[in-house]
Motif scaffolding. Structure first.
Motif, PDB file in Angstrom:
ATOM      1  N   LYS A 138       0.848  -1.179   0.000  1.00 15.67           N
ATOM      2  CA  LYS A 138       0.000   0.000   0.000  1.00 15.67           C
ATOM      3  C   LYS A 138       0.887   1.234   0.000  1.00 15.67           C
ATOM      4  O   LYS A 138       1.928   1.264   0.671  1.00 15.67           O
ATOM      5  CB  LYS A 138      -0.898  -0.007   1.254  1.00 15.67           C
ATOM      6  N   ASP A 139       0.513   2.256  -0.756  1.00 15.43           N
ATOM      7  CA  ASP A 139       1.209   3.538  -0.762  1.00 15.43           C
ATOM      8  C   ASP A 139       0.289   4.608  -0.205  1.00 15.43           C
ATOM      9  O   ASP A 139      -0.881   4.717  -0.616  1.00 15.43           O
ATOM     10  CB  ASP A 139       1.648   3.923  -2.176  1.00 15.43           C
ATOM     11  N   VAL A 140       0.810   5.390   0.742  1.00 16.60           N
ATOM     12  CA  VAL A 140       0.036   6.452   1.376  1.00 16.60           C
ATOM     13  C   VAL A 140       0.786   7.774   1.211  1.00 16.60           C
ATOM     14  O   VAL A 140       1.954   7.870   1.575  1.00 16.60           O
ATOM     15  CB  VAL A 140      -0.172   6.172   2.884  1.00 16.60           C
ATOM     16  N   GLU A 141       0.114   8.773   0.653  1.00 16.60           N
ATOM     17  CA  GLU A 141       0.736  10.090   0.560  1.00 16.60           C
ATOM     18  C   GLU A 141       0.653  10.773   1.919  1.00 16.60           C
ATOM     19  O   GLU A 141      -0.411  10.790   2.552  1.00 16.60           O
ATOM     20  CB  GLU A 141       0.033  10.945  -0.498  1.00 16.60           C
ATOM     21  N   VAL A 142       1.780  11.314   2.382  1.00 23.40           N
ATOM     22  CA  VAL A 142       1.812  11.943   3.701  1.00 23.40           C
ATOM     23  C   VAL A 142       2.226  13.406   3.567  1.00 23.40           C
ATOM     24  O   VAL A 142       3.035  13.749   2.694  1.00 23.40           O
ATOM     25  CB  VAL A 142       2.758  11.197   4.670  1.00 23.40           C
ATOM     26  N   PRO A 143       1.702  14.284   4.406  1.00 24.75           N
ATOM     27  CA  PRO A 143       2.082  15.701   4.364  1.00 24.75           C
ATOM     28  C   PRO A 143       3.568  15.885   4.674  1.00 24.75           C
ATOM     29  O   PRO A 143       4.178  15.063   5.363  1.00 24.75           O
ATOM     30  CB  PRO A 143       1.213  16.337   5.451  1.00 24.75           C
ATOM     31  N   ASP A 144       4.136  16.967   4.182  1.00 25.05           N
ATOM     32  CA  ASP A 144       5.567  17.218   4.378  1.00 25.05           C
ATOM     33  C   ASP A 144       5.942  17.325   5.844  1.00 25.05           C
ATOM     34  O   ASP A 144       7.064  16.975   6.236  1.00 25.05           O
ATOM     35  CB  ASP A 144       5.984  18.498   3.640  1.00 25.05           C
ATOM     36  N   ASP A 145       5.037  17.827   6.685  1.00 23.69           N
ATOM     37  CA  ASP A 145       5.379  18.017   8.101  1.00 23.69           C
ATOM     38  C   ASP A 145       4.913  16.866   8.986  1.00 23.69           C
ATOM     39  O   ASP A 145       4.914  16.973  10.214  1.00 23.69           O
ATOM     40  CB  ASP A 145       4.798  19.329   8.629  1.00 23.69           C
ATOM     41  N   ALA A 146       4.539  15.738   8.377  1.00 26.34           N
ATOM     42  CA  ALA A 146       4.083  14.582   9.163  1.00 26.34           C
ATOM     43  C   ALA A 146       5.264  13.925   9.876  1.00 26.34           C
ATOM     44  O   ALA A 146       6.379  13.886   9.358  1.00 26.34           O
ATOM     45  CB  ALA A 146       3.379  13.568   8.270  1.00 26.34           C
ATOM     46  N   ILE A 147       5.019  13.418  11.078  1.00 26.19           N
ATOM     47  CA  ILE A 147       5.990  12.632  11.826  1.00 26.19           C
ATOM     48  C   ILE A 147       5.294  11.366  12.310  1.00 26.19           C
ATOM     49  O   ILE A 147       4.067  11.250  12.241  1.00 26.19           O
ATOM     50  CB  ILE A 147       6.578  13.413  13.026  1.00 26.19           C
ATOM     51  N   PHE A 148       6.078  10.402  12.790  1.00 30.05           N
ATOM     52  CA  PHE A 148       5.473   9.193  13.332  1.00 30.05           C
ATOM     53  C   PHE A 148       4.716   9.529  14.620  1.00 30.05           C
ATOM     54  O   PHE A 148       5.094  10.439  15.361  1.00 30.05           O
ATOM     55  CB  PHE A 148       6.537   8.138  13.615  1.00 30.05           C
ATOM     56  N   SER A 149       3.666   8.754  14.894  1.00 30.39           N
ATOM     57  CA  SER A 149       2.860   9.047  16.085  1.00 30.39           C
ATOM     58  C   SER A 149       3.671   8.909  17.367  1.00 30.39           C
ATOM     59  O   SER A 149       3.493   9.671  18.311  1.00 30.39           O
ATOM     60  CB  SER A 149       1.621   8.143  16.137  1.00 30.39           C
ATOM     61  N   ASN A 150       4.605   7.912  17.408  1.00 32.59           N
ATOM     62  CA  ASN A 150       5.378   7.791  18.641  1.00 32.59           C
ATOM     63  C   ASN A 150       6.472   8.864  18.746  1.00 32.59           C
ATOM     64  O   ASN A 150       7.005   9.108  19.828  1.00 32.59           O
ATOM     65  CB  ASN A 150       5.954   6.381  18.805  1.00 32.59           C
ATOM     66  N   ALA A 151       6.789   9.546  17.629  1.00 33.71           N
ATOM     67  CA  ALA A 151       7.728  10.667  17.674  1.00 33.71           C
ATOM     68  C   ALA A 151       7.054  11.940  18.186  1.00 33.71           C
ATOM     69  O   ALA A 151       7.735  12.907  18.546  1.00 33.71           O
ATOM     70  CB  ALA A 151       8.320  10.917  16.289  1.00 33.71           C
ATOM     71  N   PHE A 152       5.710  11.933  18.235  1.00 32.60           N
ATOM     72  CA  PHE A 152       4.989  13.103  18.751  1.00 32.60           C
ATOM     73  C   PHE A 152       5.360  13.352  20.216  1.00 32.60           C
ATOM     74  O   PHE A 152       5.442  14.492  20.668  1.00 32.60           O
ATOM     75  CB  PHE A 152       3.484  12.873  18.604  1.00 32.60           C
ATOM     76  N   GLU A 153       5.609  12.274  20.960  1.00 33.36           N
ATOM     77  CA  GLU A 153       6.031  12.396  22.350  1.00 33.36           C
ATOM     78  C   GLU A 153       7.360  13.148  22.442  1.00 33.36           C
ATOM     79  O   GLU A 153       7.533  14.022  23.306  1.00 33.36           O
ATOM     80  CB  GLU A 153       6.163  11.005  22.973  1.00 33.36           C
ATOM     81  N   ILE A 154       8.304  12.832  21.553  1.00 31.45           N
ATOM     82  CA  ILE A 154       9.595  13.512  21.556  1.00 31.45           C
ATOM     83  C   ILE A 154       9.430  14.969  21.131  1.00 31.45           C
ATOM     84  O   ILE A 154      10.057  15.872  21.703  1.00 31.45           O
ATOM     85  CB  ILE A 154      10.586  12.791  20.622  1.00 31.45           C
ATOM     86  N   PHE A 155       8.582  15.221  20.162  1.00 29.31           N
ATOM     87  CA  PHE A 155       8.290  16.588  19.724  1.00 29.31           C
ATOM     88  C   PHE A 155       7.746  17.425  20.878  1.00 29.31           C
ATOM     89  O   PHE A 155       8.139  18.580  21.078  1.00 29.31           O
ATOM     90  CB  PHE A 155       7.274  16.537  18.571  1.00 29.31           C
ATOM     91  N   ILE A 156       6.851  16.836  21.672  1.00 22.11           N
ATOM     92  CA  ILE A 156       6.281  17.562  22.811  1.00 22.11           C
ATOM     93  C   ILE A 156       7.371  17.866  23.845  1.00 22.11           C
ATOM     94  O   ILE A 156       7.468  18.988  24.354  1.00 22.11           O
ATOM     95  CB  ILE A 156       5.141  16.739  23.444  1.00 22.11           C
ATOM     96  N   ARG A 157       8.214  16.884  24.137  1.00 16.39           N
ATOM     97  CA  ARG A 157       9.279  17.086  25.131  1.00 16.39           C
ATOM     98  C   ARG A 157      10.246  18.192  24.704  1.00 16.39           C
ATOM     99  O   ARG A 157      10.720  18.967  25.529  1.00 16.39           O
ATOM    100  CB  ARG A 157      10.055  15.784  25.337  1.00 16.39           C
ATOM    101  N   ARG A 158      10.507  18.262  23.423  1.00 16.75           N
ATOM    102  CA  ARG A 158      11.436  19.286  22.929  1.00 16.75           C
ATOM    103  C   ARG A 158      10.847  20.695  23.006  1.00 16.75           C
ATOM    104  O   ARG A 158      11.582  21.680  22.936  1.00 16.75           O
ATOM    105  CB  ARG A 158      11.827  18.973  21.478  1.00 16.75           C
ATOM    106  N   ASN A 159       9.538  20.768  23.124  1.00 15.07           N
ATOM    107  CA  ASN A 159       8.881  22.087  23.151  1.00 15.07           C
ATOM    108  C   ASN A 159       8.123  22.308  24.457  1.00 15.07           C
ATOM    109  O   ASN A 159       7.151  23.068  24.500  1.00 15.07           O
ATOM    110  CB  ASN A 159       7.924  22.203  21.970  1.00 15.07           C
ATOM    111  N   LEU A 160       8.567  21.650  25.526  1.00 17.09           N
ATOM    112  CA  LEU A 160       7.827  21.676  26.781  1.00 17.09           C
ATOM    113  C   LEU A 160       8.000  23.017  27.503  1.00 17.09           C
ATOM    114  O   LEU A 160       9.005  23.264  28.156  1.00 17.09           O
ATOM    115  CB  LEU A 160       8.289  20.533  27.676  1.00 17.09           C
TER     116      LEU A 160
END
Length: 490
Positions: A138-160
């Motif tokens: 399966k091929d899924v088009e993803v937005p340029d600013d998409a990240i993995f769902s488990n990386a969202f936790e790291i994104f939040i920590r970096r901007n806490l």
């Protein structure tokens, strides 16, 4: 009656040479955290979350490895679930590169491998999926600013920091689609249950709200999921390895109405009042089968009717209507293009050419074909049901749906509540198209479903849509009272 929808939300090809998992080498461990999963104050599972710098084919990536194990009781039978994901992202901006996901739900294995590539100025997630030995791509088009769902936790920590809020498209590793994730950071006073917490983040992913209480390092001390009555509580490795106390979520999900319903075979129309424990009322399907009569305070008054198919109205298959193509195409759990599925469908349908007659005949034959229930198994695909011949209402429905699709008859899966043995419980059945949608229940052997079938969700057998069934179930789990206001009989 299904024991599966109440746990489905918790269950969340590694053979490819181009993205072989064994080529990943751990370089530097950044963190390793452990959590107990508590459901209704009982420990039912554990989670390990590790981040490290990993070398994959000569390039270093930020790797997030998440491993979860849980155990539940379903009608007294223990069901074990396990999942593990590894995502590779760019260290600086968490740009996704690829991932592996594996799960074992009651002995049923699922494996997914994904690689993110650029093709013609588009970011494409290429997936190889193995569901019980059935391999698809399966091929899924993803937005340029998409990240993995488990990386969202790291994104939040970096901007806490207090007041920070953000919205990002997230790649769901298990469901292989892209959803919206939002977060809001606030200061927080520590509580006894979650000591040392100084920040509160409210995160919503795919409609599910999490409240994370974090310490000064940014790691969650507690993660609260209000709709599930579940808490992830940070612990150490030794305590995480301690035994579980699985609870029977199916038994907890049953709803006893204020009065009994009699003579269901003759019941033609039912009016009920649903009273929730929150002023935020869930969305309720309104269609030809059920109608909302009133919304007032914490209550919804709903009327459901039985619709009997007109057996004198003849309509042949295959149906050729582009508007219905979504409901004929094969899905991950309805492999209607499988030779085995097509052969069984032809065998069950015989010489029938009329849609209604065929749907009734196939549904009845499925009821005979499945030989028994297996409460320890996860959500089976149609092909797995065909081969194993076991299951409950979800298996009856998904197999019947796949068989009808293979004949060119549009179908959609339905999840909701049904009244059996004095209580309402989660259940699955299906609709088929014969000029209009008709409901049929192969589990209860009903050609026209009785009006105690309360519809909460309809869709197809793709994980991204089945997630909607889980979300709908969460809105009702231990949160609603049912009053019987009126019953009309034939």
């Amino acid at each position: 009656m299904s024991k599966r929808f109440v746990v489905f939300f918790l269950l969340v090809f590694i053979s490819s040479i181009s993205f072989a998992e064994e080529a990943l080498k751990k370089v530097k461990v950044l963190s390793e955290e452990y959590y107990d999963l508590l459901f209704d104050k009982n420990k039912v599972g554990k989670v390990r979350l590790e981040t490290y710098i990993g070398n994959f084919k000569g390039k270093e990536y930020y790797v997030i490895e998440e491993e979860m194990e849980a155990r539940f009781l379903r009608g007294g039978t223990e069901m074990k679930t396990y999942s593990k994901s590894r995502t590779l992202s760019n260290q600086k901006d968490l740009e996704p590169a690829g991932y592996w996901y594996e799960s074992n739900e009651g002995g049923e294995k699922r494996n997914i491998m994904g690689i993110v590539k650029r093709e013609k100025n588009k970011k494409i997630l290429h997936l190889e999926i193995d569901i019980g030995g059935t391999k698809t791509t399966k091929d899924v088009e993803v937005p340029d600013d998409a990240i993995f769902s488990n990386a969202f936790e790291i994104f939040i920590r970096r901007n806490l920091q207090e007041g920070f809020s953000a919205k990002r498209p997230l790649i769901m590793e298990a469901d292989t689609d892209v959803v919206e994730g939002t977060t809001q950071v606030d200061k927080f006073e520590p509580v006894d249950a979650c000591p040392n917490s100084v920040y509160k983040t409210t995160t919503v992913v795919a409609g599910i709200k999490n409240v994370e209480l974090r310490d000064s390092s940014g790691w969650p001390v507690c993660v609260i999921i209000p709709t599930m009555n579940a808490i992830f509580l940070r612990t150490d490795k030794k305590k995480a390895e301690e035994g579980f106390s699985p609870v029977d979520i199916f038994e907890q999900s049953l709803i006893k109405p204020d009065k009994q319903i009699k003579s269901i075979n003759r019941l033609e129309r039912l009016t009920v009042r649903l009273t929730f424990d929150s002023m935020q009322l869930p969305d309720i399907i309104e269609d030809e089968y059920q109608k909302v009569l009133k919304r007032e305070g914490k209550s919804i008054t709903l009327q459901i009717k039985r619709i009997r198919p007109d057996i004198d109205k003849k309509m042949t298959f295959p149906v050729k209507d582009e508007r219905l193509s979504k409901y004929i195409q094969p899905t991950r759990y309805e492999q209607s293009n499988s030779e085995k599925i097509m052969e069984l469908a032809q065998k069950f349908a015989g010489d029938e050419t009329d849609i209604i007659d065929t749907a009734i005949k196939v549904s009845d034959r499925v009821g005979q074909y499945i030989k028994g229930a297996s409460l320890s198994k996860g959500y089976l695909s149609a092909l797995e049901v065909l081969e194993q011949r076991v299951g409950d209402c979800t298996e009856y429905s998904v197999l019947t749906s796949a068989l009808l699709k293979s004949l060119g008859i549009p179908t959609r899966l339905v999840m909701g509540l049904v009244y059996v043995d004095g209580k309402f419980g989660f259940h699955s059945w299906l609709d088929y198209w014969a000029g209009e949608w008709y409901s049929i229940d192969p589990t209860l052997n009903e050609e026209a479903v009785n009006p105690t079938h309360i519809r909460l969700w309809t869709g197809i057998g793709e994980p991204s849509e089945l997630r909607g069934a889980s979300t709908s179930a969460l809105n009702f789990l231990n949160k609603v009272k049912i009053e019987i206001l009126d019953a009309e009989y034939k």
